[in-house]
Design an enzyme around this catalytic site. Structure first.
Site, PDB file in Angstrom:
ATOM      1  N   GLN A 121       0.849  -1.198   0.000  1.00  0.00           N
ATOM      2  CA  GLN A 121       0.000   0.000   0.000  1.00  0.00           C
ATOM      3  C   GLN A 121       0.886   1.250   0.000  1.00  0.00           C
ATOM      4  O   GLN A 121       0.396   2.359  -0.110  1.00  0.00           O
ATOM      5  CB  GLN A 121      -0.873   0.014   1.254  1.00  0.00           C
ATOM      6  N   VAL A 180       3.679   4.123  -0.979  1.00  0.00           N
ATOM      7  CA  VAL A 180       4.003   4.859  -2.196  1.00  0.00           C
ATOM      8  C   VAL A 180       5.448   5.351  -2.160  1.00  0.00           C
ATOM      9  O   VAL A 180       5.889   6.056  -3.062  1.00  0.00           O
ATOM     10  CB  VAL A 180       3.042   6.072  -2.363  1.00  0.00           C
ATOM     11  N   HIS A 210      -1.560   1.708  -4.072  1.00  0.00           N
ATOM     12  CA  HIS A 210      -1.931   3.113  -3.880  1.00  0.00           C
ATOM     13  C   HIS A 210      -1.034   4.078  -4.659  1.00  0.00           C
ATOM     14  O   HIS A 210      -0.954   5.257  -4.319  1.00  0.00           O
ATOM     15  CB  HIS A 210      -1.947   3.453  -2.382  1.00  0.00           C
ATOM     16  N   ALA A 227       8.867  -4.561  12.384  1.00  0.00           N
ATOM     17  CA  ALA A 227       8.995  -5.418  11.202  1.00  0.00           C
ATOM     18  C   ALA A 227      10.440  -5.862  10.964  1.00  0.00           C
ATOM     19  O   ALA A 227      10.703  -7.052  10.752  1.00  0.00           O
ATOM     20  CB  ALA A 227       8.457  -4.676   9.982  1.00  0.00           C
TER      21      ALA A 227
END
Ligand code: BJW
Ligand code: ZN
Length: 238
Positions: A101, A103, A119, A231
């Site tokens: 998602q 950019v 996106h 992450a």
């Protein structure tokens, strides 16, 4: 050492189609702010108010100020351990498809080649009059809003609220999620649709879903494994 590391490596090895679905949290350790939550983007404004065609029509310069500042900041950021680990999986295991998602272009800078950007891309700008898109990495831009050769105002090449996702990219994403047997859902609040529906589409086809996030989301109870943590820190242990 992550308790499930060996199990997950085995699943990656045996997987015929793995989808890595990412959101803003995957770039957080690169120093890129997420959209929602305490350290979210843009002072007192909500992304739901700024990232709309209506906001752009009303005040293109105001919206461009936000994107210009983000583009400028991104020039100082680097892909982190999470982006790099995903590239390692792609090389080692094959059949790994990244659907993002984001950019910001950090997956691509880390070396991910096959990527589905739901996106759009902050480094693309598109004319609101003639529709021509171009890659533009200049930041700050010399003139805001930028103007196309045809005289039309250019806009960021991203998908705003109320706009359709790029059709081909969306269809590919649906296809991969329909056939995936392993999916990692990393750093997304999973509240923006239709993207947030992809993990449940995969789940409905029997896919094993691993979520990596610093905190649970609304979808956490539906997934098979929740790995709580940053992450980069979590992925680098797999
Ligand atoms: C970590 C971490 C670490 C932190 N490690 N984790 C009413 C009217 C119109 C539309 C709608 C409506 N009601 C619903 C809709 C649909 C709407 C929608 O979903 N709205 C909801 C908010 C309610 N969706 C759309 O409009 C979409 N189009 C669409 O539906 O078309 C059909 C349609 C057309 C016309 C009318 C109606 C329907 C388009 C959505 C476009 C979204 N665009 C944005 C901006 C992109 C450009 C830009 O970057 O500026 O995309 S909004 C923003 O949210 C951005 C993101 O990609 C997206 C998702 O956010 P994400 O990535 O999940 O980030 P966060 O911040 O939310 O979460 C970060 C997570 O990371 C958190 O969970 C943290 O815990 C975690 N984290 N650090 C791991 N280190
Ligand atoms: Zn034009």
């Amino acid at each position: 050492m992550l308790e499930q590391a060996a199990f997950l490596r085995d699943r990656l090895q045996k997987s015929r189609c793995t989808v890595v679905f990412t959101g803003a949290g995957v770039s957080a350790e690169s120093g890129v702010p997420t959209f929602r939550g305490q350290d979210g983007y843009w002072k007192n404004f909500r992304v739901e108010e700024l990232a709309t065609p209506q906001a752009f029509s009303k005040d293109p310069k105001f919206v461009w100020d936000w994107y210009d500042a983000r583009r400028l900041a991104l020039h100082t950021k680097e892909p982190n351990l999470a982006h790099k680990k995903i590239v390692e999986w792609e090389k080692q295991f094959g059949n790994v498809h990244v659907i993002t998602q984001n950019v910001d272009g950090l997956h691509q800078r880390a070396g991910t080649e096959k990527i589905h950007c739901l996106h759009g891309d902050i480094w693309e700008i598109r004319c609101t009059r003639c529709g021509i898109s171009e890659r533009n990495v200049e930041a700050p831009l010399s003139h805001l809003p930028p103007v196309c050769a045809c005289g039309g105002i250019q806009r960021p090449g991203v998908v705003w609220f109320g706009e359709m996702l790029p059709q081909e990219t969306w269809e590919e994403a649906e296809r991969f999620c329909s056939c995936a047997d392993l999916m990692f859902v990393i750093g997304t609040s999973a509240i923006v649709y239709p993207a947030a529906g992809l993990p449940m589409l995969a789940k409905s086809r029997g896919c094993y879903i691993v979520e990596v996030n610093i905190q649970p989301t609304e979808l956490t109870p539906h997934f098979d494994l929740f790995l709580q943590g940053k992450a980069g820190e979590v992925l680098s242990q797999i």
